[in-house]
Scaffold this motif. Structure first.
Motif, PDB file in Angstrom:
ATOM      1  N   ALA A 165      -2.586  -3.573  -4.353  1.00 12.71           N
ATOM      2  CA  ALA A 165      -2.027  -3.263  -3.034  1.00 12.71           C
ATOM      3  C   ALA A 165      -2.193  -4.424  -2.066  1.00 12.71           C
ATOM      4  CB  ALA A 165      -2.738  -2.012  -2.479  1.00 12.71           C
ATOM      5  N   THR A 189       0.831  -1.220   0.000  1.00 10.06           N
ATOM      6  CA  THR A 189       0.000   0.000   0.000  1.00 10.06           C
ATOM      7  C   THR A 189       0.858   1.260   0.000  1.00 10.06           C
ATOM      8  OG1 THR A 189      -0.105  -0.207   2.394  1.00 10.06           O
ATOM      9  CG2 THR A 189      -1.946  -1.098   1.138  1.00 10.06           C
ATOM     10  N   HIS A 246       5.098  -1.621 -13.894  1.00 14.38           N
ATOM     11  CA  HIS A 246       4.777  -0.806 -12.715  1.00 14.38           C
ATOM     12  C   HIS A 246       5.318   0.591 -12.921  1.00 14.38           C
ATOM     13  CE1 HIS A 246       4.598   0.426  -8.447  1.00 14.38           C
ATOM     14  NE2 HIS A 246       3.578  -0.422  -8.408  1.00 14.38           N
ATOM     15  N   GLU A 275      -3.461  -0.914  -8.508  1.00 19.07           N
ATOM     16  CA  GLU A 275      -2.311  -0.859  -7.615  1.00 19.07           C
ATOM     17  C   GLU A 275      -1.884  -2.247  -7.137  1.00 19.07           C
ATOM     18  OE1 GLU A 275      -3.164   1.718  -4.389  1.00 19.07           O
ATOM     19  OE2 GLU A 275      -3.049   3.545  -5.595  1.00 19.07           O
ATOM     20  N   PHE A 329       1.379   2.329  -9.822  1.00 22.91           N
ATOM     21  CA  PHE A 329       0.426   1.250 -10.038  1.00 22.91           C
ATOM     22  C   PHE A 329       0.887   0.426 -11.234  1.00 22.91           C
ATOM     23  CE2 PHE A 329      -0.955   5.226 -11.939  1.00 22.91           C
ATOM     24  CZ  PHE A 329      -1.115   4.895 -13.284  1.00 22.91           C
TER      25      PHE A 329
END
Length: 1981
Positions: free
Chosen positions: A862, A809, A892, A860, A814
């Motif tokens: 995450a 996170t 990414h 993302e 992303f």
């Protein structure tokens, strides 16, 4: 005993037998041949007495021979045959033959009493005899009646010798001459000849061999058939022949033929018919002109729908067949062939005129009869030099139901390779094989395009006509060349043919040698059609090209090298086009030349590149290519390729392949890339390969062609375990890569490699690479079982990122994900897929709707951690047509991490799909995609089966597989009761599996009983997981889908599945050894191979330069290691080993070898053996190192274990000193549990050996597991048994520390069995645990419980009587014949204290001597190790009639340390325990201490008179114990107990080992030449040793012996030989000094300026007798600057007491000596009973100097070998000036003792004159001053002498002479008494109180003696001097009465006293005083 050649035999081995032949009344001088048959084979002929005719087989004589019989199983018969003598017919009466196995003493009897003669009873020169057991033969002798039918043809008869051999299930009859009374018969045309063959029953007959030895054509014989009848079982065997003998085939005359039977019972015999089922008549018509006939042998092959006939020999032109204008008719049988569709007829081209014009062949069926005759017109020559040049012709036969097969012309293109020496002049043969049979073996005789065939790099075209073969599958190609240089390298064969309208071409690649001395040594190969690419393709000649090739001016002169071209276009590519000259003899590619070629290709479309390649041939200097110009002749399209490059391996580019892009105006020119190809070899045992590796890259734009991966960018040998090798492959850009094809040329198990993956970059600077994972074996017998595989890419990865990014996170940025696939033009609705991203922390599912060819998503991802795999599932919507997912590109935005995942999969309608790929990161190996095989076991219960929908989710420690549906969408699956259903899924490796989720939905709401699920990993990592459920699913459930989780129950690792080897190995291995640092003179290195079944003989290593040589090792099982043995002197440094490779010439198996040390014979070259463990794929090799101990000689040791032996090792030199422990390290491949050690040295001569106590071996660094091998014997050629080598059996493993805690209680027993047990049913065994006092407890192992390669567990209870455990005994309780069992180890563990004792038995238990019982002691550190001794028993049976017995006899020896247990004595034939015989047996047991008694037991059987037993220890020194018995052992009437007797020791005699002097000498003869060896010590420098050699000539030696001493021996001018490390001197002793006992060393000069002489060690050896002794000195002469110049050493001889060195203090009491000291020279020589000191200086180094006015004294120290009692001193005095000296006395004493002091009174004044020679004075010893104790001893002795009468004890001696004939003696008898306090002097027993002449038969003589107090009597020595007329004496017993103690002692003898002295031990003692008498004691009144 003789061997068959009459020589002496060595010690017996396992395969050695004794053959005894007893001749009857008539002997023979002929040599005798012997055959021996067993149930596993036979051996013979063995010629007996070939060189000894005049000595063997005399009437009534028994002759013995020793023969070797290899493994033929249980022997059941023999055959004996006489060889004829010239002009004489031998006649021999054979009575009996006996075979005895020398090791086990097993005996086989063959009674005969037959005549071998052709003069008697129509007998032969041979006979067969069966084994006779219990008076009956095991198989009967059968008389076979033989009927020979000669054919009714012209000239069919013969008078040649005809032989017959009959074969049955039980061997054969041997080749028998068919004769009548010794005379060969004539076989008449159309007649039947009858013979008889007598043989041991052969069982059911299988075949006969018929032989006719005709020497001329007129003697040839036509045999119709052979019939053999066996009257005993009413059976008859018919063997059809129907051919001429001899016959000619392939130019070879065959004199014999094998015939196979049709068997009929007589009562069921059909009527004999002239014709049989399947008979045909064939008529062969030869042309009608003069030269049409043939001299060759003609063959016919017939082909039917069911099978082919094989070759049918019709006959030979030499037999008056196939003449011009003739028709020859034959009868042939074609039964079971089915409908005929073709024949092939031809000949073998032999004879003077083989050419044959064949007109036609006619076929007519005989049975079943047919009126139709098949006419097959040929009308052509069958000849190599006429017609079409072929000696064979095929003709199709019309089938009424089918079309006639066409006759096809096959055009055979043979490509000879371009390797050096590839051409051949041999005859080449080919056979084409298709789906409709074969074309037969045809000679490739006439090349259509070349005058000379099979030249280097040449293609030859041949034509073969054959009836259509269907689809071609393979060809057999061979040649007849033999010997070096006859080989042929075949590149490939291409066969073109046209059948119908379609033209076809088939390629058969070879690329191998057909050579006897290259490759695998085969000259025949089977080639299969190329599987890559189309097997058959149309070669439409769509395009023709003119190719112009320019060669540059600096290009070398062209050599034999194949140059090829491949053209690539938008529609495909061409074949490899050979650029060869259009006209023979034209030379292409000359410097500055332009060569033109016309080539043909298919329609290639737009050409975009070409590839040019040259073959890699030895000596090729390269080709400078300037340009290529291509013109298409139809369209006139032109292409130019400016090349300007070298094709050569020796320049920087090192390329033989180049690609060039097309340059045209209307299309793009593609770039040329230097692809970097990296090959990643796995980290597995045997993963490496020595093969050549080839690779082809495939992309969207073509391929690179096959490239050899030649030069690695990584240092070191290529393709080694856990290594990455990178290679440059230059090629025109392939666009996006799709797959690679990688392979190697390694053939055979182990020749391949374990390939993890291949990665490819577009250039060395590229930051991305394509990944092609395999994770599998490329090996012919492992994994894929292929050497070539295709690997599809899983994607592309970055090469820059050094580590895995952690996405969470907190990461900024992303993922951008681009999904590409096929077009969706036909789809109205989007496709719904799910992308699931798995990370280390969690996973995330992203739904995706695909609406076009490319779509992008962003997320993302995450909190999931590092992504390790991506899974795609779907479609979740209905599809109308399949859709293809191409690629997922992920990047990414924050970390710039990037990867391309090439899914390359289709999603189909009505399918739920789940695919996944691993994430691809730089420098990290991607997880493999594994195929899981799922076995669902439905229970075998009522209503267990079910129908419904099922999915699985497999959970592993890394991740889960996702939901995998086992049924298709909208369809159901049924699981049947008791059935196993198998499914396969692919998933990224899940790790160790832990549970499976099963989802099930049943439409009928019924239940499914799932028993278990087994999941297997197919290739990685070879394990199986079992999940047990044993329950119902969905039974009475209300939910649609029921999901159950099933936990893992068990996991098993399975061994790597291996394909069986196709052929059997003959033990011939091609060997490559590559080393550097090799000495100029290649040392003699031998290699020994070790296998599971044994080891090979040593063979010389031919070279160390990576050139292959042959290693022949025989059948030793799987090779486990190789030992390199250095034969010769040590090397100065080790030889660096780079490669060791073995390849089996038969199975093609390949072995690599693992080594921790890269040097042969150690880094410094000091070792003599280096071992390397064999490495097999995925099997860890053996390992280990071992140390041992040695002596000053070169000592050799061989260590044996369960996995072979260490080979003979020379241990480094060390001076073995008394009591010293020497430690050595020895590298060896792990031997498993050790079993024995062979230790030896080669120093011959008394004293040259040494006494070895024991050897302890342990693995380096692991002292807790020590193996002990006791010796405790001399290894010396002059001592005891004179052995210089000993085999030491394993005594056991040492336990560290004493046993703690209690001994009594429960001990767990673990018995480990070996894998060499011969039977699963093993004997009943027992284990006995004993303490040192004889307490024993046993446990029984039931029969059959000790399985092969298993651990049997039991327990044993020890009572409180056990204070310790001393030993264990393992023995057979019950055994049946043939049962054996091999125990590896027994382990005891106390349940409470956990104490462990290990006993490594390594013993084979069987019912044979030494095989029933084994004992091992407990070995503790800090305690002496008990030995395992061999007790030899000499058992004498009584001499009266009926004394012998046929019963079993057992004994038990009892001593002070326990007993041996009851031991059954194994009989060796029927002669044991017979009247008057002495039988010898051995009992092996842990030392039982002092032997006290023996228990003898007789089993049920006849009575036995046991006379006596003598027990000896087998060592060279020990004791002999006599047990007198003279007892009958008779069966007890109750039958419950055996007859037994307990015997006490009657007499003990010590055997003292003495030196076994060579040649029977009583003592040493020291006269003659002696050689002195000075050897450089390892601590000495080179300069120190050179200085020693300079100074040693100044040394003087004096030798002392039992006969006197030598004169001083000077070393000057005595040098015999000098090397870098050793100097040798020879000296001569002119007289015999007797046994030498000391030597004195000194220096010649007495001047002080002499150089020092440092001596460490030297050896002296008598050159003639080889008597040897060594001196360890470690001192420097002179001992000080002004000290003693002499040094003495005692000489030590084995088993002889050596003197010690004593320091004497000589004190001089004098006047005026000290004042004149510097002018005087004064020496003293001290004499004693053991020699003298030599002249020693008295004035050099003085001590304790005391000087007064008139008196003075000083002390001189003299070191000398012990002189014994001193007798005199000789003084020598001289002076430089005149002077007077006074000497009062001299005192001499030992330095360490105060007394005695020897006093030498002088009291003289010496006048010394300087001009006169030395003054000498001899001074005798005056008196001796002794100490107080010595004085008291002397006084006491004097008092004793004066008062003897008062302290003497009187003994009355009664001597009982036996009452037997000749029992008395006239000799002088003496006696000595031994008590517990003292022993008496010798007493002559002459004055008998009863008789004037003592010791007469049956008399008792009494004598009285007085002697000192002896204490309680224990034994006596009694003997005589052997003088007189009758000196032999039978002594019954001696009784001695002790008057002081009032007791009588009884000593039993009961034997003849023939030796000088015997010792008797007390048997009974009677006492008047005793109130309590022991049982059996009598009281004397």
């Amino acid at each position: 005993m003789r061997n068959p050649q009459g020589g002496e035999c060595p010690l017996p081995s396992d395969d050695e037998w004794k053959v005894s032949i007893l001749t009857g009344n008539a002997g023979t001088e002929a040599s005798v041949a012997l055959w021996i048959y067993g149930d596993k084979g036979f051996t013979g002929p063995i010629t007996l007495g070939k060189d000894n005719r005049k000595q063997l087989f005399f009437p009534r004589q028994e002759d013995e021979f020793q023969v070797k019989i290899n493994s033929i199983g249980n022997i059941y018969k023999i055959r004996i045959e006489l060889d004829e003598l010239p002009n004489e017919q031998p006649e021999w009466n054979l009575q009996r033959v006996i075979l005895q196995h020398l090791k086990s003493k097993k005996t086989l009897n063959f009674p005969s009493n037959t005549w071998l003669s052709r003069n008697r009873d129509d007998r032969e020169f041979l006979c067969e005899l069966p084994v006779v057991e219990a008076g009956k033969p095991i198989y009967p002798i059968v008389l076979y009646h033989v009927y020979i039918h000669t054919g009714d043809l012209e000239q069919a008869d013969t008078d040649s010798a005809v032989y017959l051999c009959i074969y049955g299930k039980r061997g054969d009859s041997g080749l028998r001459l068919l004769h009548k009374t010794g005379i060969p018969v004539s076989f008449q045309r159309g007649m039947v000849s009858v013979f008889e063959v007598e043989a041991v029953s052969l069982g059911k007959l299988q075949k006969v061999l018929l032989r006719c030895e005709a020497t001329t054509k007129s003697q040839h014989w036509y045999c119709d058939k052979v019939i053999v009848r066996e009257a005993e079982n009413n059976s008859e065997y018919v063997f059809n022949c129907e051919r001429w003998l001899p016959f000619v085939s392939q130019g070879i005359i065959h004199s014999e033929i094998e015939l196979y039977p049709q068997e009929f019972e007589k009562n069921q015999q059909p009527e004999m018919q002239e014709a049989n089922e399947g008979d045909w008549k064939i008529t062969v018509v030869t042309g009608d002109f003069e030269t049409a006939g043939t001299t060759a042998t003609v063959f016919l092959y017939a082909y039917g729908e069911n099978k082919a006939s094989g070759p049918i020999i019709l006959g030979s032109g030499k037999q008056q067949l196939f003449n011009p204008n003739s028709e020859d008719t034959f009868k042939i049988n074609l039964r079971d062939l089915g409908q005929l569709y073709k024949i092939r007829i031809g000949h073998d081209n032999t004879g003077n005129d083989p050419s044959w014009y064949l007109e036609e062949v006619r076929l007519e069926r005989v049975v079943p009869f047919s009126y139709e005759e098949i006419c097959l017109p040929i009308e052509s020559w069958l000849s190599e030099d006429k017609g079409e040049g072929d000696t064979w012709r095929e003709v199709a036969i019309r089938n009424p139901a089918e079309e006639l097969l066409p006759l096809v012309v096959y055009e055979v293109h043979v490509y000879t390779g371009s390797k050096l020496g590839a051409e051949t002049d041999s005859n080449v043969y080919i056979n084409l094989i298709g789906t409709r049979g074969d074309a037969g073996k045809r000679k490739l005789h006439r090349s259509k395009n070349n005058n000379v065939k099979f030249r280097h790099g040449q293609m030859d075209i041949f034509c073969i006509k054959a009836v259509s073969l269907g689809d071609l599958e393979k060809v057999l190609i061979s040649h007849d060349g033999a010997g070096p240089g006859s080989g042929w390298f075949l590149d490939k064969i291409v066969i073109k043919h046209k059948e119908g309208e379609e033209a076809q071409e088939v390629v058969f690649p070879c690329n191998r040698w057909l050579a006897e001395y290259q490759d695998d040594g085969k000259t025949e190969r089977e080639l299969t059609a190329n599987k890559y690419g189309s097997l058959m393709k149309t070669f439409l000649k769509a395009q023709r090209w003119r190719v112009q090739v320019k060669t540059d001016g600096d290009s070398p002169e062209p050599q034999e090298c194949r140059r090829t071209l491949v053209i690539y276009g938008s529609k495909g590519k061409s074949d490899e086009l050979l650029l060869s000259p259009q006209t023979p003899g034209y030379v292409c590619f000359l410097p500055r030349a332009t060569d033109e070629f016309i080539i043909e290709t298919g329609d290639l479309g737009d050409v975009y590149k070409i590839r040019v390649s040259c073959d890699d041939v030895p000596g090729f200097r390269g080709w400078h290519l300037k340009s290529f110009h291509l013109q298409e002749l139809h369209t006139k399209q032109e292409l130019n390729f400016e090349c300007n490059c070298w094709l050569v391996l020796k320049r920087e580019d090192k390329e033989l392949v180049k690609e060039f892009p097309a340059v045209t105006g209307d299309q793009k020119t593609f770039p040329v890339y230097k692809y970097v190809v990296s090959v990643h070899i796995g980290d597995r045992w045997g993963a490496e390969t020595f093969a050549n590796v080839y690779l082809t890259l495939y992309g969207k734009r073509g391929d690179t062609g096959v490239r050899k991966l030649q030069t690695s960018l990584t240092k070191g040998r290529k393709f080694q375990r856990n290594k990455v090798d990178s290679f440059l492959v230059e090629a025109v850009s392939l666009s996006q890569l799709q797959k690679v094809v990688i392979g190697h040329d390694g053939e055979g198990y182990g020749a391949g490699m374990y390939l993890k993956m291949v990665t490819v970059k577009e250039s060395p600077d590229s930051d991305k690479e394509w990944v092609f994972p395999l994770w599998n074996w490329l090996d012919t017998h492992l994994g894929l079982c292929e050497t070539v595989c295709e690997i599809v890419t899983v994607g592309r990865r970055s090469t820059l990122s050094p580590k895995l990014p952690e996405i969470n996170t907190k990461s900024s940025g992303f993922w951008i994900m681009d999904v590409t696939g096929s077009d969706l033009s036909g789809e109205e609705d989007p496709i719904c897929l799910s992308f699931i991203f798995f990370g280390k922390l969690s996973h995330k599912k992203l739904p995706l709707q695909v609406t076009g060819k490319a779509i992008q998503i962003k997320d993302e991802l995450a909190d999931i951690g590092s992504i390790y795999k991506v899974q795609v599932t779907g479609p979740h919507s209905e599809l109308k047509q399949p859709w293809h997912l191409d690629l997922l590109h992920m990047k990414h935005t924050g970390t710039k991490e990037e990867m391309y995942l090439a899914f390359d999969c289709w999603f189909n309608p009505k399918e739920d799909k789940c695919v996944e790929l691993p994430a691809l990161y730089a420098d990290q190996e991607p997880l493999p995609v594994v195929e899981y095989e799922i076995h669902l076991h439905t229970g075998d219960l009522k209503k267990a089966d079910a129908t419904g929908e099922v999915y699985l989710r497999i959970q592993g420690e890394k991740s889960d597989s996702g939901k995998r549906w086992l049924n298709s969408k909208n369809s159901l699956i049924t699981f049947a009761r008791g059935q196993v259903d198998i499914f396969k899924i692919k998933a990224v490796y899940l790790g160790k599996l832990n549970q499976v989720h099963v989802g099930f939905k049943s439409l009928r709401k019924d239940g499914w009983f799932l028993e278990k699920i087994v999941i297997k990993e197919v290739f990685y990592p070879f394990s199986a997981h079992v999940f047990f459920h044993n329950g119902w699913i969905n039974k009475r459930s209300k939910e649609d889908f029921v999901e159950v989780a099933i936990l893992l129950k068990e996991t098993s690792m399975t061994s790597l599945p291996m394909k069986n080897l196709d052929t059997k190995s003959r033990g011939r291995w091609q060997t490559w050894v590559h080393c550097t640092q090799v000495p100029e003179d290649l040392p003699n290195i031998q290699v020994v191979a070790f296998g599971r079944k044994g080891k090979s003989p040593a063979q010389k290593v031919q070279n160390l330069s990576d050139t292959p040589f042959l290693l022949t090792i025989g059948d030793i099982g799987d090779i486990t290691k190789l030992s390199f043995v250095l034969c010769g002197p040590s090397l100065r440094r080790g030889i660096k080993l780079h490669k060791l490779q073995l390849k089996d010439l038969d199975t093609k198996q390949e072995l690599g070898f693992h080594t921790e040390a890269p040097c042969l014979f150690g880094e410094d070259g000091s070792e003599t053996v280096t071992e390397l463990a064999a490495v097999r794929p995925d099997q860890p090799p053996l390992r280990g190192t071992l140390p041992a101990s040695e002596t000053d000689a070169d000592v050799f040791i061989t260590v044996f274990g369960e996995w072979g032996d260490s080979c003979k090792r020379r241990l480094g030199r060390s001076h073995f000193e008394k009591g010293q422990v020497c430690i050595f390290e020895m590298r060896a491949v792990d031997l498993g549990q050790l079993s024995k050690v062979l230790v030896e040295h080669h120093n011959v001569g008394y004293g040259a050996g040494w006494y070895l106590d024991q050897i302890v071996i342990h693995e380096s660094g692991k002292t807790e597991e020590q193996y002990v091998f006791l010796c405790q014997q001399w290894l010396d050629s002059g001592v005891g048994d004179a052995q210089m080598e000993r085999t030491l059996k394993l005594l056991g493993k040492v336990r560290h520390g004493m046993l703690t805690g209690k001994i009594y209680g429960t001990w767990d027993v673990h018995v480990t069995t070996s894998d060499i047990s011969s039977s699963s049913m093993n004997p009943k065994m027992s284990l006995t645990v004993c303490d040192e006092k004889g307490t024993c407890t046993s446990v029984i192992f039931p029969k059959g419980s000790l399985k092969k390669e298993q651990i049997y567990e039991a327990s044993i209870e020890l009572t409180k009587k056990f204070n310790t455990i001393f030993k264990v005994r393992l023995e057979i309780e019950e055994v049946e014949e043939g049962e054996t069992w091999h125990c590896r180890e027994v382990k005891l563990q106390h349940r409470e204290t956990k104490n462990i004792l290990e006993f490594p038995f390594s013993h084979n238990f069987a019912d044979e001597e030494g095989g029933r019982v084994a004992e091992l002691p407990v070995l503790m550190t800090g305690s002496p190790f008990p030995a395992v001794k061999i007790y030899v028993l000499y058992i004498t049976t009584g001499a009266i009639p009926g004394s012998g017995t046929d019963a079993d006899v057992s004994v038990m020896l009892q001593g002070s340390l326990g007993d041996t247990g009851r031991r059954k004595l194994i009989r060796k034939g029927d002669e044991n325990f017979s009247k008057g015989k002495v039988d010898i047996f051995q009992v092996e047991a842990v030392d039982i201490g002092i032997l006290q008694r023996m228990v003898v037991e007789k089993g049920r059987g006849s009575d036995w008179l046991l006379e006596k037993i003598v027990v000896k220890e087998s060592a060279s020194s020990g004791t002999e114990i006599l047990f007198m018995a003279q007892t009958w052992l008779k069966d007890r009437r109750d039958g419950k107990r055996s007859a037994s007797v307990t015997l006490d020791a009657t007499e003990v005699q010590e055997r003292r080992s003495t030196s076994a002097w060579p040649l029977g000498r009583e003592q040493m003869n020291s006269e003659g030449r002696w050689r002195i060896y000075f050897t450089k010590h390892q601590e000495e420098t080179k300069s120190e040793f050179e200085k020693l050699s300079e100074n040693i000539s100044k040394m003087v030696m004096v030798f002392y012996g039992s006969n006197g001493k030598s004169n001083p021996v000077s070393m000057e001018n005595k040098v015999e030989h000098q090397t870098e490390n050793q100097i040798t001197y020879d000296i001569h002793l002119p007289s015999n000094l007797g046994t030498l006992y000391k030597v004195r060393l000194g220096l010649q000069s007495l001047e002080n300026n002499i150089s020092q002489l440092s001596l460490r060690h030297f050896k002296i050896q008598n050159i003639s007798t080889l008597d040897t002794f060594s001196l360890t000195i470690n001192k420097t002469l002179p001992l000080s600057s002004n000290g003693d110049r002499w040094i003495e050493f005692p000489i030590q001889w084995p088993l002889k007491e050596a003197f010690s060195v004593v320091t004497y203090h000589l004190t001089v009491f004098s006047r005026n000596i000290l004042n004149e000291r510097n002018l005087l020279h004064m020496t003293a020589c001290i004499y004693g009973t053991h020699g003298d000191t030599g002249d020693r200086s008295l004035l050099q180094s003085l001590q304790n100097v005391q000087q007064g006015e008139k008196n003075e004294s000083f002390l001189v120290i003299v070191d000398a070998v012990d002189l014994g009692e001193l007798e005199k001193i000789v003084l020598l005095i001289s002076s430089k000036t005149d002077c007077k000296l006074g000497i009062k006395k001299l005192h001499v004493q030992e330095a360490v003792k105060e007394h005695p002091i020897y006093v030498f009174e002088v009291n003289e004044e010496f006048s010394v004159n300087a001009n006169k020679p030395k003054m000498q004075r001899e001074i005798p010893a005056s008196f001796v001053i002794r100490g107080a104790k010595q004085k008291n001893d002397i006084d006491n002795n004097l008092k004793k002498e004066g008062s003897q009468v008062k302290s003497l004890t009187e003994y009355t001696i009664k001597v009982y002479t036996g009452d037997k004939r000749g029992a008395g003696t006239d000799a002088n008898v003496h006696i000595i008494l031994f008590g517990n306090e003292d022993k008496s002097e010798v007493f002559q027993l002459s004055q008998s109180l009863e008789h004037q002449n003592p010791f007469e038969r049956g008399k008792v003589d009494t004598f009285k003696i007085k002697t000192k107090k002896l204490g309680s009597l224990s034994s006596i020595e009694i003997g005589h001097d052997g003088k007189g007329f009758a000196s032999g004496w039978f002594l019954e017993k001696v009784e001695i009465t002790d008057a002081a103690r009032n007791s009588i002692h009884c000593f039993n003898c009961n034997r003849s006293v023939d030796q000088s002295i015997i010792t008797l031990y007390m048997l009974f003692s009677f006492s008047h005083v005793s109130q309590l008498l022991l049982p059996g004691f009598l009281r004397q009144e």
